[in-house]
Scaffold this active site. Structure first.
Site, PDB file in Angstrom:
ATOM      1  N   ASP A   8      -4.226  13.603  -3.166  1.00  0.00           N
ATOM      2  CA  ASP A   8      -3.299  12.525  -2.316  1.00  0.00           C
ATOM      3  C   ASP A   8      -3.309  11.127  -3.021  1.00  0.00           C
ATOM      4  OD1 ASP A   8      -1.734  11.335  -0.226  1.00  0.00           O
ATOM      5  OD2 ASP A   8      -3.730  10.810   0.686  1.00  0.00           O
ATOM      6  N   ASP A  10      -2.441   7.415  -1.294  1.00  0.00           N
ATOM      7  CA  ASP A  10      -2.580   6.441  -0.326  1.00  0.00           C
ATOM      8  C   ASP A  10      -3.948   6.895   0.773  1.00  0.00           C
ATOM      9  OD1 ASP A  10      -0.749   4.908  -1.082  1.00  0.00           O
ATOM     10  OD2 ASP A  10       0.547   5.301   0.483  1.00  0.00           O
TER      11      ASP A  10
HETATM   12  P1  B16 Z   1       6.220   4.700   0.681  1.00  0.00           P
HETATM   13  P2  B16 Z   1      -0.025   9.487   0.609  1.00  0.00           P
HETATM   14  C1  B16 Z   1       2.186   8.060   2.243  1.00  0.00           C
HETATM   15  O1  B16 Z   1       1.304   8.258   1.001  1.00  0.00           O
HETATM   16  C2  B16 Z   1       1.424   7.287   2.888  1.00  0.00           C
HETATM   17  O2  B16 Z   1       0.062   7.815   3.711  1.00  0.00           O
HETATM   18  C3  B16 Z   1       2.274   6.947   4.177  1.00  0.00           C
HETATM   19  O3  B16 Z   1       1.642   5.864   5.122  1.00  0.00           O
HETATM   20  C4  B16 Z   1       3.608   6.193   3.690  1.00  0.00           C
HETATM   21  O4  B16 Z   1       4.491   6.060   5.092  1.00  0.00           O
HETATM   22  C5  B16 Z   1       4.219   7.394   2.677  1.00  0.00           C
HETATM   23  O5  B16 Z   1       3.153   7.714   1.760  1.00  0.00           O
HETATM   24  C6  B16 Z   1       5.490   6.560   2.077  1.00  0.00           C
HETATM   25  O6  B16 Z   1       5.042   5.627   1.483  1.00  0.00           O
HETATM   26  O7  B16 Z   1       6.971   3.722   1.631  1.00  0.00           O
HETATM   27  O8  B16 Z   1       5.261   3.897  -0.316  1.00  0.00           O
HETATM   28  O9  B16 Z   1       7.280   5.602  -0.031  1.00  0.00           O
HETATM   29  O10 B16 Z   1      -0.804   9.350   1.684  1.00  0.00           O
HETATM   30  O11 B16 Z   1       0.914  10.866   0.631  1.00  0.00           O
HETATM   31  O12 B16 Z   1      -0.246   9.252  -0.809  1.00  0.00           O
HETATM   32 MG    MG Z   2      -2.625   9.785   2.262  1.00  0.00          MG
END
Ligand code: B16
Ligand code: MG
Length: 220
Positions: A8, A10
């Site tokens: 993953d 984030d």
């Molecule tokens: P975006 P991951 C996720 O990333 C985040 O944890 C989540 O908080 C966020 O809303 C989502 O991506 C969408 O992100 O707005 O940049 O498209 O943890 O799956 O890498």
């Molecule tokens: Mg994450």
């Protein structure tokens, strides 16, 4: 036999959760309410629109679909101001040595992220060339806890899910990995991620053998 690791992004490779939190809070404040860090935990791994829907629900605010699109665009603009300033110094401690270690063992690597900004972030921090596949929020139709993002990652490497370890910081991400039949390793606190096959606080000093031993010890 583990042949690949799917990360993953984030919360596992970089702490972009703090930027998401600042931008979402700014949006909530502009709508006249606030939300807590505890509530923010529920947004981890969740898609942009699903995150907005949860936040609006917490604030008791209703919006039309068109207004929601405008609000997610606004939040994403603020969020991108932060991520465009990121550099390799924001990679979480222990990550690069762990990637080097896996590379030395011949373990294949991919990214499985819900974020539509994943490729921007990877390029900002200089890690794009380290991953043979990057599956992000632009490629999936079903958000975590659906296993689609990780299944696409495994498929891109031509491997069955049982031969891949997924590293996740979010409860819903661990759910997704388990639903897809992957080995699920939580990165963060045992409290939120105890359903994973094993939990690491971070990657500092970690080896693949440590993880495999940890998974084995936790298995019934
Ligand atoms: P975006 P991951 C996720 O990333 C985040 O944890 C989540 O908080 C966020 O809303 C989502 O991506 C969408 O992100 O707005 O940049 O498209 O943890 O799956 O890498
Ligand atoms: Mg994450």
């Amino acid at each position: 036999m583990v042949k690949a690791c799917i990360f993953d992004l984030d919360g596992v490779i970089v702490d972009t959760a703090k930027y998401h939190f600042i931008a979402w809070r700014r949006l909530a404040n502009s709508l006249g309410f606030d939300f807590s860090e505890e509530e923010n935990e529920k947004l981890k791994g969740v898609s942009r629109m699903e995150s907005l829907n949860l936040i609006l629900q917490w604030g008791g605010v209703e919006k039309t679909e068109a207004e929601k699109l405008a609000l997610t665009d606004l939040k994403n603009g603020w969020y991108r101001e932060y991520i465009l300033k990121m550099g390799p110094e924001e990679i979480l401690e222990g990550v690069v040595p762990f990637l080097d270690h896996l590379e030395g063992l011949g373990i294949r690597m991919a990214v499985g992220s819900s974020s539509k900004n994943a490729s921007t972030i990877l390029s900002q921090i200089g890690l794009t060339p380290r991953f043979e596949a990057v599956i992000d929020g632009n490629r999936i139709t079903r958000s975590k806890p659906d296993p689609q993002v990780f299944e696409m990652g495994a498929r891109a490497m031509g491997l069955p899910s049982g031969e891949c370890i997924v590293f996740e910081d979010a409860e819903k991400g661990v759910d997704a990995a388990l639903a897809g039949g992957f080995l699920a390793v939580g990165v963060g606190s045992e409290e939120n991620l105890s359903h994973a096959h094993y939990v690491l606080p971070n990657f500092i000093g970690v080896s693949l053998q440590n993880i495999l031993d940890g998974i084995k010890a936790k298995m019934p």
